[in-house]
Design a protein around this motif. Structure first.
Motif, short mmCIF file in Angstrom:
data_model
loop_
_atom_site.label_atom_id
_atom_site.label_comp_id
_atom_site.label_asym_id
_atom_site.label_seq_id
_atom_site.Cartn_x
_atom_site.Cartn_y
_atom_site.Cartn_z
N LEU A 27 2.46 -10.15 -9.67
CA LEU A 27 2.41 -8.69 -9.49
C LEU A 27 3.29 -8.77 -8.18
O LEU A 27 4.45 -7.48 -8.05
N ALA A 28 3.18 -8.71 -7.16
CA ALA A 28 3.90 -8.39 -6.23
C ALA A 28 5.31 -9.50 -5.78
O ALA A 28 5.99 -8.32 -4.80
N SER A 33 4.20 -7.71 0.93
CA SER A 33 3.41 -7.07 1.48
C SER A 33 3.51 -5.35 0.81
O SER A 33 2.79 -4.57 0.70
N SER A 34 3.77 -5.92 0.04
CA SER A 34 3.37 -4.15 -1.29
C SER A 34 2.25 -3.92 -1.92
O SER A 34 2.02 -3.43 -2.42
N LEU A 35 1.59 -5.15 -2.24
CA LEU A 35 -0.13 -5.67 -2.27
C LEU A 35 -0.63 -4.51 -1.21
O LEU A 35 -0.69 -5.13 -0.20
N HIS A 36 -1.77 -3.96 -1.41
CA HIS A 36 -2.95 -2.90 -0.73
C HIS A 36 -3.76 -4.66 -0.16
O HIS A 36 -4.21 -4.49 1.43
N ILE A 148 -6.64 -5.16 -11.47
CA ILE A 148 -5.10 -5.47 -10.57
C ILE A 148 -4.05 -4.84 -10.66
O ILE A 148 -3.49 -4.81 -11.63
N GLY A 149 -3.59 -4.42 -8.97
CA GLY A 149 -2.06 -4.20 -9.19
C GLY A 149 -2.16 -4.13 -7.75
O GLY A 149 -2.87 -3.89 -6.76
N PRO A 150 -0.41 -3.43 -7.46
CA PRO A 150 -0.08 -3.35 -5.90
C PRO A 150 -1.16 -2.18 -5.47
O PRO A 150 -1.24 -2.31 -3.89
#
Lengths: 457, 579
Positions: A27-28, A33-36, A148-150
């Motif tokens: 996903l990223a 770095s877009s993921l928390h 699950i997601g950023p």
């Protein structure tokens, strides 16, 4: 079946961890770095969901399954034979041996039917559990997978969970205490319905043999703990008489006189002594010290019984020297240097400083060290079991055999027991008294140490 | 006037003050000496314990065997010539071995004698032979040398624990005359005169012992009630009567002494045979044969000898006949002393010579594995929580007090917990390493928590702060940075905790790990025992040989403890960092 269940649990957990991690990184894409949260936290989140849901199914389902299996197996058995727990466990023993093929002789059709009902119920519930667990786990995984997601704060969830797990770990200590209290208190209460607490606490005779038949003579059972208290006290006094002076002087020497090199040699000796298993010291007490004391007594014309309080007490005293010395060493070291310097400045010698300044200052700590040593001696089992004997003599003569709380608990509970007899229950009552006594002693000692530390910090 | 001295400022005499200083210094030295004495006494006690166990235990690591040449007879072992493993295991190996032993002593003819001879062998004597043949069936029909295990009594005798021996070479020529069953031996030297004196010495010793014993018992009488006193009085009278007869035997220096089973045995080895003296006078002995001499000829000086077995026959388990058989086999080089691998490879047994610690060791390993798997994660988890995450409140305080108190609860109380909770409530199997491991895990958890907290606390806060500073979460800082640095300290604490668990006995007695179990446990739910409990069980058994086994098992236990503690110290030395 249980093993299969947990194997599948482990497999699913690991694979869903990988799936979650993979999903998060894909996903990223090119911009991690877009993921928390880091991808592995997403994996852990999924894995935790799986493991928890499967565990939940097992914890809730297994007792139910057990009930069902029992009911199925006992359905065809004559209710009279399974009226009590003993008969029921006998039936289950037979069923197990039939299924394992080790049953002696041919099983009655009733038993054979029960066995087959049992095994089919076991496999049925096993499959149901497994299917239920896996289904719930997969459902949870689907839900988690969507999350699950950023933006999803997987790390925070996982960390919260970990914190609860850690809290549960430290709660085990409390649970242990509660477990101890419960396991002794219930049986003790039951015991007091058979024997009055007054007789128990103030009776002068201890002979826990109760009559098996009502018309038997001479085995009515007497549950007075005074002989045990006296015996325990006698051995403890001997032990403290040995360990007190030796441990205290050793501690004073180590703290005040010894050079670092001497300390480096002596400390390990004390540590080794503290690490010698008590069963070894018991062997030494019973086979070396006791015959020695007996022989020595005979040359002086004294009559020494082959299991004497003196032998057990002496060896136990040696055992607790390290406790006394290391605890006293600590408290003596904690006395501020300024007190010593003040005393030296007045012209006092080292020993005068120790006797007049340091020991009074360290007294609370030393008292608590002695209290901990006493509780150690009272609760010690193997030395007295092997060297002190079983005869509940009410005597203060250290050359005679005496018995203690721990010896009686061990003697009553090792081997075949009749459940719910006053004899078996009395062991738990003794255990309760022992636990309560040592707990109070430790609690007071630890409080004294704590206050003492605060005083000098 | 006395003013003069005072105004001078010089004391009249400084003598009293000097004495005071000397006295104070003496007190100082005395005080220091007490400290040294306390430490020396403690060290002395420790070394006495260790040496005592060492001396008692070392003999049990070796065992005596007889090397017998036997023919692996097909008729006895595999009558149908099938070489079927089951048949091979069932073969009559005992008979072959017993026949081979009997062949060594052609003298032995009566059933009673044969039984005594077979009594020299262990009841598991043929095990090695059986293993040899079933492992290699091609040996059937051949002559093989088999090591045959001796019984524990024979073993103890050969190791010298049954009696001390005095050997005297004959200095004169020995003549023998046979009169019915009785051999009369006369020497031209003064050999028998010396032996006679010695025997008189033994008689005197026994007389003295009886006198002191009766005196001691007489002192006890006043403190007893009438019944006990009269029974004691009759005991004293019996002793006195015995002393009187002894006295009569001693008073006349030249009357022959009858050698009964309460006196040392005097045996004469001559011409390959052995005569046991039943009567001794300064001129010679009369006695019966234990092994028939090859010839009746007179023996030259130096070719015969006298053997005294000092412990009276009634006080030892090996009778004179058996003792002589063993001595003979030893002098012919038939018996050998070898390392007792059996001690490490077999389980418990009722026969001391067959008993081993493998079952207990395996049980210990299973139990400790369960303990470690439970208490390491739980203990470290609890330590991390209390040290890093716990809020400072009432609950945390209770948990902390709880852990400290739990560390000092008597171990037998944990046994009660195991019995009431795990066995009676949760219905877990009795005597199983699973339950033992659970109980021990609860027992050592406080130790591990306290050690782990100390290790975590010793990592400087700057490490954690640096991690937090570069953006790590609180848990990341702890699990990635603080915990790895605290690991050596945690491992040290864990090893010490496991060493504690290894030596623990009392709680395991409560949950039934005291059963007599021969089989080696194969898992955590099999009935088993552990090493310290095995030590306790053996120490209770009456056979002397088990005492040595007990001490040997203790040595093994101590070696394990030593290794574990050494590992802990190494870890501490190697990985501990001073910040």
């Amino acid at each position: 079946m249980t093993a299969t269940y947990f194997l599948i649990l482990a497999l699913l957990t690991v694979s869903l961890f990988l799936v979650g991690r993979q999903r998060a990184s894909s996903l990223a894409g090119a911009e991690p770095s877009s993921l928390h949260s880091l991808p592995s936290y997403h994996g852990m989140f999924l894995a935790a969901l799986i493991a928890l849901s499967m565990l939940l199914v097992y914890v809730l389902g297994a007792p139910l399954a057990n009930r069902y299996v029992e009911a199925q197996a006992l359905a065809g058995i004559d209710p009279a034979t399974i009226a009590d727990g003993l008969g029921r466990s006998a039936v289950f023993r037979d069923i197990h041996s039939i299924l394992a093929g080790t049953y002696a002789g041919t099983a009655s059709p009733e038993l054979a039917n029960a066995a087959s009902a049992y095994s089919s119920a076991v496999s049925l519930t096993g499959w149901l559990l497994l299917i239920g667990g896996v289904a719930l786990a997969l459902a949870a995984a689907m839900m988690g997978f969507r999350l699950i997601g950023p933006q999803f704060r997987a790390r925070n969830s996982v960390e919260r969970l970990i914190k609860y797990v850690l809290l549960a770990c430290s709660a085990i200590a409390v649970l242990t205490t509660i477990g101890i209290v419960f396991s002794v208190v219930f049986e003790t209460i039951q015991f007091f319905t058979k024997v009055s607490p007054i007789d128990f606490l103030f009776g002068l005779q201890w002979s826990p043999q109760t009559a098996i038949r009502a018309d038997q003579v001479g085995s009515s059972g007497a549950f007075g703990i005074v002989p045990l208290v006296v015996g325990t006290l006698l051995i403890t006094v001997i032990a403290i008489a040995v360990a007190g002076p030796l441990g205290l002087f050793a501690a004073i020497y180590m703290a005040e006189y010894a050079s670092p090199r001497t300390r480096a040699i002596v400390k390990p000796i004390l540590e080794i002594l503290a690490g010698v298993p008590t069963v070894v010291l018991g062997f030494f007490a019973a086979l070396t010290v006791a015959p020695f004391i007996r022989g020595w007594g005979e040359t002086f014309g004294l009559s020494v019984s082959s299991e004497s309080a003196l032998a057990a007490g002496l060896v136990m005293g040696m055992m607790i020297i390290p406790f006394v010395s290391s605890l006293s060493d600590d408290v003596i070291n904690a006395v501020p240097q300024s007190l010593r310097d003040g005393s030296y400045a007045m012209g006092a010698t080292k020993s005068e400083t120790i006797k007049k300044v340091i020991l009074p200052a360290a007294l609370p700590g030393i008292v608590s060290a002695f209290m901990l040593a006493i509780s150690r001696a009272v609760g010690e089992t193997m030395i007295v079991v092997m060297a002190a004997g079983l005869a509940a003599n009410l005597t203060f003569n250290p050359l005679e055999a005496v018995t203690t709380f721990t010896v009686q608990i061990k003697t009553i509970l090792v081997g075949d027991q009749e459940f719910d007899s006053a004899k078996t229950l009395s062991a738990f009552a003794l255990g309760f008294v022992l636990f309560f006594f040592t707990l109070v002693l430790n609690f007071i000692a630890l409080q004294i140490v704590k206050r003492y530390r605060e005083q000098y910090d | 006037m006395t003013d003069i001295t005072i105004s001078n400022g010089i004391p009249v005499t400084d003598y009293p003050r000097d004495a005071l200083v000397k006295k104070r210094y003496r007190a100082e030295r005395r005080f220091k000496f007490y400290g040294i004495a306390a430490i020396i006494l403690t060290a002395l006690f420790l070394s006495v314990v260790l040496l005592d166990v060492l001396f008692k235990g070392l003999p049990a690591f070796s065992e005596y065997r007889v090397d017998l040449k036997v023919t692996a007879d097909q008729a006895a072992l595999d009558p149908q010539n099938t070489r079927d493993p089951v048949t091979l295991l069932a073969g009559n190996y005992d008979k072959i071995i017993r026949d081979a032993l009997a062949a060594q002593f052609p003298d032995v003819s009566t059933r009673a004698e044969r039984r005594a001879l077979n009594g020299l062998l262990s009841s598991g004597a043929s095990d090695d032979f059986r293993r040899m043949i079933s492992g290699n069936p091609s040996l059937i029909g051949q002559e093989v040398t088999v090591p045959v295990l001796l019984s524990d009594d024979a073993d103890q005798f050969l190791k010298g624990y049954q009696t001390s021996e005095i050997v005297l070479e004959g200095t004169g020529t020995l003549s023998q005359t046979l009169n019915g069953e009785t051999y009369s031996l006369r020497s031209t030297g003064d050999d028998f005169a010396k032996a006679f004196q010695e025997m008189q010495g033994f008689l005197f010793e026994r007389l003295e012992k009886l006198t002191t014993e009766s005196a001691r018992l007489e002192k006890l009488i006043p403190g007893l009630d009438a019944n006990a006193a009269s029974s004691l009085q009759s005991q004293i009278d019996a002793i006195k009567a015995e002393a009187q007869t002894l006295n009569a035997r001693i008073t006349d220096a030249n009357v022959a002494i009858e050698l009964d089973e309460k006196l040392p045995s005097l045996l004469v080895n001559v011409n390959g045979g052995t005569i046991k003296a039943s009567q001794i006078s300064p001129s010679g002995i009369d006695g019966v044969k234990l092994i028939t001499p090859a010839s009746a000829e007179a023996a030259a000086p130096g070719s015969w000898s006298m053997l005294t077995l000092v412990t009276p026959e009634s006080n030892r388990r090996v009778q004179d006949q058996a003792a002589i058989w063993l001595t003979k086999m030893k002098s012919e080089g038939l018996v050998e002393r070898a390392f007792a691998t059996r001690f490490f490879t077999s389980g418990d047994s009722r026969e001391p010579e067959l008993a081993g610690i493998r079952g207990a060791l395996t049980g210990t390993l299973w139990t400790l594995a369960v303990t470690l798997l439970l208490c390491l994660p739980l203990g470290v988890g609890a330590a991390i929580y209390l040290e890093e995450f716990a809020p400072k409140n009432r609950v945390t305080e209770i948990i902390e007090i709880n852990i400290n108190n739990l560390a000092a609860v008597p171990s037998i109380v944990f046994g009660l917990l195991g019995l009431a909770m795990f066995l009676n409530f949760f219905d877990l199997p009795r005597s199983a390493p699973l339950v033992g491991g659970l109980v021990l895990a609860l027992l050592v958890m406080p130790t591990i928590i306290i050690a782990s907290r100390a290790a975590l606390r010793s990592v400087p806060p700057s490490i954690k702060e640096a991690a937090l500073g570069v953006g790590a979460s609180h848990q990341q800082a702890i699990f990635h940075h603080v915990l790895p640095l605290a690991m050596p300290g945690i491992m040290t604490g864990t090893i010490i905790g496991m060493a504690h668990a290894l030596g623990e006995t009392a709680p395991l007695l409560m949950i039934g790990m005291v059963a007599f179990i021969v089989d080696i446990p194969g898992g955590i739910t099999d009935a088993s025992t552990v090493l310290p409990v095995q030590i306790y069980l053996w120490s209770d058994l009456p056979e002397v040989a088990f005492q040595a086994k007990t001490a040997a098992a203790i040595l093994v236990l101590l070696v394990f403890l030593f290794v574990m503690n050494a590992a802990a110290i190494m870890l501490r030395r190697r990985f501990e960092r001073r910040w």
